[in-house]
Design a protein around this motif. Structure first.
Motif, PDB file in Angstrom:
ATOM      1  N   ARG A  14      10.959 -39.145   4.953  1.00 13.15           N
ATOM      2  CA  ARG A  14      12.221 -39.600   4.353  1.00 13.15           C
ATOM      3  C   ARG A  14      12.690 -40.907   4.974  1.00 13.15           C
ATOM      4  O   ARG A  14      13.430 -41.665   4.355  1.00 13.15           O
ATOM      5  CB  ARG A  14      13.272 -38.521   4.497  1.00 13.15           C
ATOM      6  N   PHE A  15      12.254 -41.179   6.213  1.00 17.08           N
ATOM      7  CA  PHE A  15      12.586 -42.459   6.846  1.00 17.08           C
ATOM      8  C   PHE A  15      11.933 -43.597   6.078  1.00 17.08           C
ATOM      9  O   PHE A  15      12.560 -44.638   5.835  1.00 17.08           O
ATOM     10  CB  PHE A  15      12.152 -42.481   8.313  1.00 17.08           C
ATOM     11  N   SER A  16      10.678 -43.393   5.671  1.00 17.59           N
ATOM     12  CA  SER A  16       9.993 -44.410   4.862  1.00 17.59           C
ATOM     13  C   SER A  16      10.697 -44.608   3.527  1.00 17.59           C
ATOM     14  O   SER A  16      10.806 -45.725   3.025  1.00 17.59           O
ATOM     15  CB  SER A  16       8.539 -44.014   4.625  1.00 17.59           C
ATOM     16  N   GLU A  17      11.190 -43.497   2.965  1.00 14.37           N
ATOM     17  CA  GLU A  17      11.936 -43.578   1.709  1.00 14.37           C
ATOM     18  C   GLU A  17      13.214 -44.394   1.899  1.00 14.37           C
ATOM     19  O   GLU A  17      13.518 -45.284   1.089  1.00 14.37           O
ATOM     20  CB  GLU A  17      12.291 -42.164   1.243  1.00 14.37           C
ATOM     21  N   LEU A  18      13.945 -44.114   2.973  1.00 10.11           N
ATOM     22  CA  LEU A  18      15.179 -44.859   3.272  1.00 10.11           C
ATOM     23  C   LEU A  18      14.881 -46.334   3.477  1.00 10.11           C
ATOM     24  O   LEU A  18      15.548 -47.194   2.913  1.00 10.11           O
ATOM     25  CB  LEU A  18      15.853 -44.288   4.517  1.00 10.11           C
ATOM     26  N   GLU A  19      13.867 -46.609   4.265  1.00  7.70           N
ATOM     27  CA  GLU A  19      13.498 -47.990   4.550  1.00  7.70           C
ATOM     28  C   GLU A  19      13.125 -48.743   3.275  1.00  7.70           C
ATOM     29  O   GLU A  19      13.554 -49.885   3.057  1.00  7.70           O
ATOM     30  CB  GLU A  19      12.303 -47.973   5.516  1.00  7.70           C
ATOM     31  N   GLY A  20      12.354 -48.097   2.406  1.00  6.30           N
ATOM     32  CA  GLY A  20      11.944 -48.726   1.154  1.00  6.30           C
ATOM     33  C   GLY A  20      13.109 -48.971   0.214  1.00  6.30           C
ATOM     34  O   GLY A  20      13.248 -50.061  -0.351  1.00  6.30           O
ATOM     35  N   LYS A  21      13.958 -47.953   0.048  1.00  5.14           N
ATOM     36  CA  LYS A  21      15.115 -48.104  -0.844  1.00  5.14           C
ATOM     37  C   LYS A  21      16.043 -49.216  -0.376  1.00  5.14           C
ATOM     38  O   LYS A  21      16.492 -50.043  -1.161  1.00  5.14           O
ATOM     39  CB  LYS A  21      15.916 -46.799  -0.910  1.00  5.14           C
ATOM     40  N   ARG A  22      16.327 -49.201   0.921  1.00  8.17           N
ATOM     41  CA  ARG A  22      17.259 -50.195   1.469  1.00  8.17           C
ATOM     42  C   ARG A  22      16.679 -51.603   1.349  1.00  8.17           C
ATOM     43  O   ARG A  22      17.382 -52.547   0.979  1.00  8.17           O
ATOM     44  CB  ARG A  22      17.582 -49.847   2.918  1.00  8.17           C
ATOM     45  N   SER A  23      15.387 -51.744   1.638  1.00  8.86           N
ATOM     46  CA  SER A  23      14.753 -53.067   1.563  1.00  8.86           C
ATOM     47  C   SER A  23      14.706 -53.584   0.131  1.00  8.86           C
ATOM     48  O   SER A  23      15.027 -54.742  -0.122  1.00  8.86           O
ATOM     49  CB  SER A  23      13.334 -53.008   2.126  1.00  8.86           C
ATOM     50  N   ARG A  24      14.294 -52.722  -0.808  1.00 12.16           N
ATOM     51  CA  ARG A  24      14.231 -53.162  -2.211  1.00 12.16           C
ATOM     52  C   ARG A  24      15.606 -53.582  -2.719  1.00 12.16           C
ATOM     53  O   ARG A  24      15.730 -54.587  -3.415  1.00 12.16           O
ATOM     54  CB  ARG A  24      13.655 -52.050  -3.093  1.00 12.16           C
ATOM     55  N   PHE A  25      16.628 -52.814  -2.355  1.00 14.32           N
ATOM     56  CA  PHE A  25      17.990 -53.137  -2.793  1.00 14.32           C
ATOM     57  C   PHE A  25      18.454 -54.460  -2.186  1.00 14.32           C
ATOM     58  O   PHE A  25      19.025 -55.301  -2.887  1.00 14.32           O
ATOM     59  CB  PHE A  25      18.937 -51.992  -2.414  1.00 14.32           C
ATOM     60  N   GLY A  88      27.338 -44.844   1.314  1.00 12.01           N
ATOM     61  CA  GLY A  88      27.145 -43.599   0.577  1.00 12.01           C
ATOM     62  C   GLY A  88      25.729 -43.084   0.713  1.00 12.01           C
ATOM     63  O   GLY A  88      25.406 -42.309   1.621  1.00 12.01           O
ATOM     64  N   GLU A  89      24.882 -43.528  -0.168  1.00 13.68           N
ATOM     65  CA  GLU A  89      23.512 -43.032  -0.266  1.00 13.68           C
ATOM     66  C   GLU A  89      22.700 -43.255   1.010  1.00 13.68           C
ATOM     67  O   GLU A  89      22.054 -42.337   1.518  1.00 13.68           O
ATOM     68  CB  GLU A  89      22.819 -43.709  -1.452  1.00 13.68           C
ATOM     69  N   PHE A  90      22.739 -44.469   1.542  1.00 12.76           N
ATOM     70  CA  PHE A  90      21.896 -44.773   2.697  1.00 12.76           C
ATOM     71  C   PHE A  90      22.369 -44.053   3.959  1.00 12.76           C
ATOM     72  O   PHE A  90      21.550 -43.548   4.736  1.00 12.76           O
ATOM     73  CB  PHE A  90      21.823 -46.278   2.939  1.00 12.76           C
ATOM     74  N   ASP A  91      23.674 -43.974   4.174  1.00 13.80           N
ATOM     75  CA  ASP A  91      24.191 -43.259   5.342  1.00 13.80           C
ATOM     76  C   ASP A  91      23.906 -41.766   5.247  1.00 13.80           C
ATOM     77  O   ASP A  91      23.585 -41.127   6.250  1.00 13.80           O
ATOM     78  CB  ASP A  91      25.684 -43.494   5.516  1.00 13.80           C
ATOM     79  N   GLN A  92      24.024 -41.209   4.064  1.00 16.69           N
ATOM     80  CA  GLN A  92      23.745 -39.782   3.877  1.00 16.69           C
ATOM     81  C   GLN A  92      22.286 -39.494   4.206  1.00 16.69           C
ATOM     82  O   GLN A  92      21.986 -38.548   4.935  1.00 16.69           O
ATOM     83  CB  GLN A  92      24.062 -39.369   2.446  1.00 16.69           C
ATOM     84  N   LEU A  93      21.379 -40.309   3.683  1.00 14.29           N
ATOM     85  CA  LEU A  93      19.957 -40.134   3.964  1.00 14.29           C
ATOM     86  C   LEU A  93      19.673 -40.323   5.451  1.00 14.29           C
ATOM     87  O   LEU A  93      18.917 -39.558   6.052  1.00 14.29           O
ATOM     88  CB  LEU A  93      19.148 -41.123   3.119  1.00 14.29           C
ATOM     89  N   ASN A  94      20.314 -41.303   6.060  1.00 21.03           N
ATOM     90  CA  ASN A  94      20.148 -41.559   7.491  1.00 21.03           C
ATOM     91  C   ASN A  94      20.609 -40.363   8.316  1.00 21.03           C
ATOM     92  O   ASN A  94      19.914 -39.936   9.254  1.00 21.03           O
ATOM     93  CB  ASN A  94      20.936 -42.811   7.874  1.00 21.03           C
ATOM     94  N   ASN A  95      21.762 -39.804   7.990  1.00 25.39           N
ATOM     95  CA  ASN A  95      22.276 -38.646   8.722  1.00 25.39           C
ATOM     96  C   ASN A  95      21.360 -37.431   8.573  1.00 25.39           C
ATOM     97  O   ASN A  95      21.163 -36.677   9.535  1.00 25.39           O
ATOM     98  CB  ASN A  95      23.695 -38.308   8.264  1.00 25.39           C
ATOM     99  N   GLU A  96      20.804 -37.224   7.383  1.00 26.99           N
ATOM    100  CA  GLU A  96      19.877 -36.122   7.174  1.00 26.99           C
ATOM    101  C   GLU A  96      18.607 -36.294   8.012  1.00 26.99           C
ATOM    102  O   GLU A  96      18.106 -35.338   8.596  1.00 26.99           O
ATOM    103  CB  GLU A  96      19.517 -36.004   5.695  1.00 26.99           C
ATOM    104  N   ILE A  97      18.106 -37.501   8.096  1.00 28.20           N
ATOM    105  CA  ILE A  97      16.914 -37.778   8.898  1.00 28.20           C
ATOM    106  C   ILE A  97      17.183 -37.516  10.368  1.00 28.20           C
ATOM    107  O   ILE A  97      16.380 -36.878  11.066  1.00 28.20           O
ATOM    108  CB  ILE A  97      16.437 -39.234   8.678  1.00 28.20           C
ATOM    109  N   ILE A  98      18.316 -37.976  10.860  1.00 30.10           N
ATOM    110  CA  ILE A  98      18.666 -37.762  12.268  1.00 30.10           C
ATOM    111  C   ILE A  98      18.862 -36.273  12.551  1.00 30.10           C
ATOM    112  O   ILE A  98      18.416 -35.760  13.583  1.00 30.10           O
ATOM    113  CB  ILE A  98      19.925 -38.570  12.652  1.00 30.10           C
ATOM    114  N   ARG A  99      19.503 -35.560  11.624  1.00 29.56           N
ATOM    115  CA  ARG A  99      19.712 -34.122  11.788  1.00 29.56           C
ATOM    116  C   ARG A  99      18.370 -33.397  11.870  1.00 29.56           C
ATOM    117  O   ARG A  99      18.170 -32.522  12.722  1.00 29.56           O
ATOM    118  CB  ARG A  99      20.535 -33.586  10.625  1.00 29.56           C
TER     119      ARG A  99
END
Length: 103
Positions: A14-25, A88-99
Motif C-alpha cells: 500500500r506504500f507503493s500505491e500511496l507513492e504512485g497516487k501522490r506522484s501522479r497527482f 483526505g485520501e493520502f493522509d488516510q492511506l498513510n495512517n493505515e500504512i503506519i498502523r
C-alpha cells in the motif's frame, strides 16, 4: 520511527500505491500549471496583439488582464485541490500504512 518500522512501511504494498497516487497527482497538477504559465509566456512572446485586444469597444481593459487573473486564481484552486486530497485520501492511506507497520 525505528528502522524496523521504516522497513515494514517500505515493504507494504500500500506504500507503493500511496507513492504512485501522490506522484501522479503532483505531476498532473505540475503539468497543468506549467502549460498555462508557459502558454501565457508564448502568447506574450509571439502574439502580444491577442493580449492587447480590448474586452469591449472603447474599453481600456484588455483581454490579457482576465487571462492572467484566471491563471493565478486557477493555480490557487489547484493548490487547494492538492491540499484537500492530501489531507483526505493520502493522509488516510498513510495512517493505515503506519498502523499496519506498528503491529
Amino acid at each position: 520511527m525505528s528502522a524496523e518500522i521504516y522497513k515494514r512501511v517500505r515493504a507494504n504494498p500500500r506504500f507503493s500505491e500511496l507513492e504512485g497516487k501522490r506522484s501522479r497527482f503532483a505531476y498532473l497538477l505540475t503539468a497543468i500549471v506549467m502549460l498555462t504559465y508557459y502558454g501565457m509566456m508564448m502568447l506574450v512572446a509571439f502574439a502580444p496583439e491577442v493580449l492587447r485586444t480590448p474586452i469591449s469597444e472603447g474599453s481600456m481593459l484588455t483581454i490579457g488582464v482576465p487571462i492572467g487573473a484566471t491563471i493565478i486564481i486557477g493555480s490557487w484552486l489547484l493548490t487547494g485541490w492538492f491540499v484537500n486530497r492530501s489531507n483526505g485520501e493520502f493522509d488516510q492511506l498513510n495512517n493505515e500504512i503506519i498502523r499496519e507497520a506498528s503491529k
